[in-house]
Motif scaffolding. Sequence first.
Motif, PDB file in Angstrom:
ATOM      1  N   UNK A  20      21.809   9.629  51.315  1.00  0.00           N
ATOM      2  CA  UNK A  20      21.615  11.065  51.510  1.00  0.00           C
ATOM      3  C   UNK A  20      21.957  11.846  50.241  1.00  0.00           C
ATOM      4  N   UNK A  21      23.011  11.430  49.531  1.00  0.00           N
ATOM      5  CA  UNK A  21      23.397  12.119  48.306  1.00  0.00           C
ATOM      6  C   UNK A  21      22.404  11.888  47.178  1.00  0.00           C
ATOM      7  N   UNK A  22      21.773  10.716  47.168  1.00  0.00           N
ATOM      8  CA  UNK A  22      20.831  10.397  46.092  1.00  0.00           C
ATOM      9  C   UNK A  22      19.479  11.084  46.264  1.00  0.00           C
ATOM     10  N   UNK A  25      16.991  17.535  47.427  1.00  0.00           N
ATOM     11  CA  UNK A  25      17.050  18.476  48.531  1.00  0.00           C
ATOM     12  C   UNK A  25      15.718  18.587  49.262  1.00  0.00           C
ATOM     13  N   UNK A  26      14.609  18.446  48.541  1.00  0.00           N
ATOM     14  CA  UNK A  26      13.292  18.621  49.144  1.00  0.00           C
ATOM     15  C   UNK A  26      12.601  17.294  49.454  1.00  0.00           C
ATOM     16  N   UNK A  31      15.708  14.381  55.406  1.00  0.00           N
ATOM     17  CA  UNK A  31      15.880  14.841  56.777  1.00  0.00           C
ATOM     18  C   UNK A  31      16.110  13.667  57.728  1.00  0.00           C
ATOM     19  N   UNK A  32      15.383  12.557  57.478  1.00  0.00           N
ATOM     20  CA  UNK A  32      15.549  11.378  58.330  1.00  0.00           C
ATOM     21  C   UNK A  32      16.957  10.792  58.173  1.00  0.00           C
ATOM     22  N   UNK A  33      17.424  10.730  56.925  1.00  0.00           N
ATOM     23  CA  UNK A  33      18.769  10.190  56.687  1.00  0.00           C
ATOM     24  C   UNK A  33      19.826  11.093  57.322  1.00  0.00           C
ATOM     25  N   UNK A  34      19.620  12.401  57.215  1.00  0.00           N
ATOM     26  CA  UNK A  34      20.560  13.330  57.828  1.00  0.00           C
ATOM     27  C   UNK A  34      20.593  13.170  59.342  1.00  0.00           C
ATOM     28  N   UNK A  35      19.437  12.897  59.922  1.00  0.00           N
ATOM     29  CA  UNK A  35      19.383  12.654  61.365  1.00  0.00           C
ATOM     30  C   UNK A  35      20.180  11.399  61.715  1.00  0.00           C
ATOM     31  N   UNK A  36      20.102  10.382  60.853  1.00  0.00           N
ATOM     32  CA  UNK A  36      20.878   9.164  61.077  1.00  0.00           C
ATOM     33  C   UNK A  36      22.369   9.438  61.010  1.00  0.00           C
ATOM     34  N   UNK A  60      30.539  19.169  48.642  1.00  0.00           N
ATOM     35  CA  UNK A  60      30.216  20.572  48.885  1.00  0.00           C
ATOM     36  C   UNK A  60      28.832  20.782  49.491  1.00  0.00           C
ATOM     37  N   UNK A  61      28.004  19.737  49.467  1.00  0.00           N
ATOM     38  CA  UNK A  61      26.651  19.861  50.035  1.00  0.00           C
ATOM     39  C   UNK A  61      26.550  19.200  51.405  1.00  0.00           C
ATOM     40  N   UNK A  62      27.666  18.780  51.972  1.00  0.00           N
ATOM     41  CA  UNK A  62      27.636  18.121  53.273  1.00  0.00           C
ATOM     42  C   UNK A  62      27.026  19.047  54.325  1.00  0.00           C
ATOM     43  N   UNK A  63      26.220  18.506  55.234  1.00  0.00           N
ATOM     44  CA  UNK A  63      25.611  19.346  56.274  1.00  0.00           C
ATOM     45  C   UNK A  63      26.677  20.083  57.090  1.00  0.00           C
ATOM     46  N   UNK A  64      26.487  21.350  57.237  1.00  0.00           N
ATOM     47  CA  UNK A  64      27.481  22.182  57.909  1.00  0.00           C
ATOM     48  C   UNK A  64      27.717  21.732  59.346  1.00  0.00           C
ATOM     49  N   UNK A  65      26.662  21.367  60.061  1.00  0.00           N
ATOM     50  CA  UNK A  65      26.830  21.004  61.466  1.00  0.00           C
ATOM     51  C   UNK A  65      27.640  19.718  61.626  1.00  0.00           C
TER      52      UNK A  65
END
Length: 385
Positions: A20-22, A25-26, A31-36, A60-65
Motif C-alpha cells: 500500500x505504501x509503495x 496515490x492514484x 484501493x484494492x490493497x486498502x480494502x484488504x 501520516x498517510x494511513x487511511x483515516x478510517x
Amino acid sequence: MSDVAQRERVRAVARLADEWRLLGRHDPRRREVEAGLTRVLDDPSPSVRLALACELAADPTAPHHLVMALCYDKPAIAAEIAASTPVLIDSELVDLVALSPAAVQCAVALRPCPSAALSAAIAAVGEREACLTLLANRDAAMVKSVFATLLSRFGADRSMLDAIFVRPDAPVTVRHEIVERALAARRAPASGGRAREVEVERLRAEQDHATIALASECPARDAPDLVAHLISRGRLTTALLVRAAASGAFALIEHSLANLAAVSVDRVRAIMGEPGGPAFRALCARAGLPERALQALCVTAEVRREAGPDEAGAAITRALDRYETRAGDQLDDVLALMRRVSSEMSGRSAREPARRARPEPRVRSNYLGAQHGFRSRPPDGKVSA
C-alpha cells in the motif's frame, strides 16, 4: 485456530502495508490493497489487528478510517496507534481520551508534544495514571488552568502533588498551594484550647517561611500572580511581611505593597530605599497597614538592609530591640509577633550550618521540607495585624 495460521496472517498484514505504501496515490490497485487492510479489522485474532496498528502507527498517510477503528479496538491495540499516529486531530484525540480506558489515555498522554487542549482534556477526565503520565511528558503544553484542574481533582494524592510541583511550568500559585497542603498534612492540629492555638500559629509560621522561600525562587514575572493569590486566600498578612523583611525577601514586600497601594513596583522599590522615611510611611498607609505593623516593618526592613546576608538572626534581634523601645504597651500584638519572629529567625540561623552540611534535594527541601511567612487583607482592602 493454529499459531502457524495466525503468524502467516501477521506476515500478510506487513506485506499488504508495504504494498500500500509503495503504490502511488492514484494507482487503481491501491484501493484494492486498502480494502484488504480494512478486512484485517474483522480478523478474530488481536495479534493480527495489533500488527496492523504497528504498521500504520507512524504513517501520516494511513487511511483515516483504519486509524479510527484501531483506536477503539482492544486497549493494547488502541494504545499502540494512539501513542504516535499523526493522522488524528486534537478534537478526535479529545474524544478518544473521554471514551477510552486508562491504558489508551496514557498512550495519548505520551504523544510527542500534546497540545494545550489535549492536555486540558486529559487533566479534566483522564484517569490518575494518565494524568501522571501527562505530567511526566515534559513536551506537553500545559496552561495554568490544567494545573489547577489536577490540583482540584487529585489534591490529596501525594504522588500527583509531587509530579505537579516538579514541573518547571507549574504556576507559582499552584506550587504555593501544594506547599501549604503538605505542611498542613504533616502537622496535625491539637485537640483544642490553647494547645490548638499554639499549633495553628506554628503551622502559620511554617507556611509563611515556605511562602517566602517560594517567592525568592520564582521568576520576577510570577511575583504579581503569587501576591494576588496570597491576597485572595487571605494569606498576605502583617506577619508574612515582617518575616519577609527579617529574611531579606524584599521583592515579596515590594510586589505586595505595589498591589495593595496600586502603584508600580519600580516606584515601591525606589521608596523602599529609605524604609523609615515619610514616603515609605505614606506608601504603607495607602496599602492599608495598621500603624503598629508599619513601625514593625520599618524597623525590620531598616535593620535587615544594614545587616549582611548571613546575619538574619542578629538583625531581627536588633530590630526587636528598636521596636521595644517604641512600643510602650506590653500587650502589643505586633510586639508579640516581633518576639516570635526573632525566636524563629534565631533558631533558623543556628540550624543553618547543619543544613548546609547536609543538603537535601532541591524539590524536597522546597516542598515537603519547607520551613519558611502579613496576615491577609480582609475584603475592605486593609491589612490586619
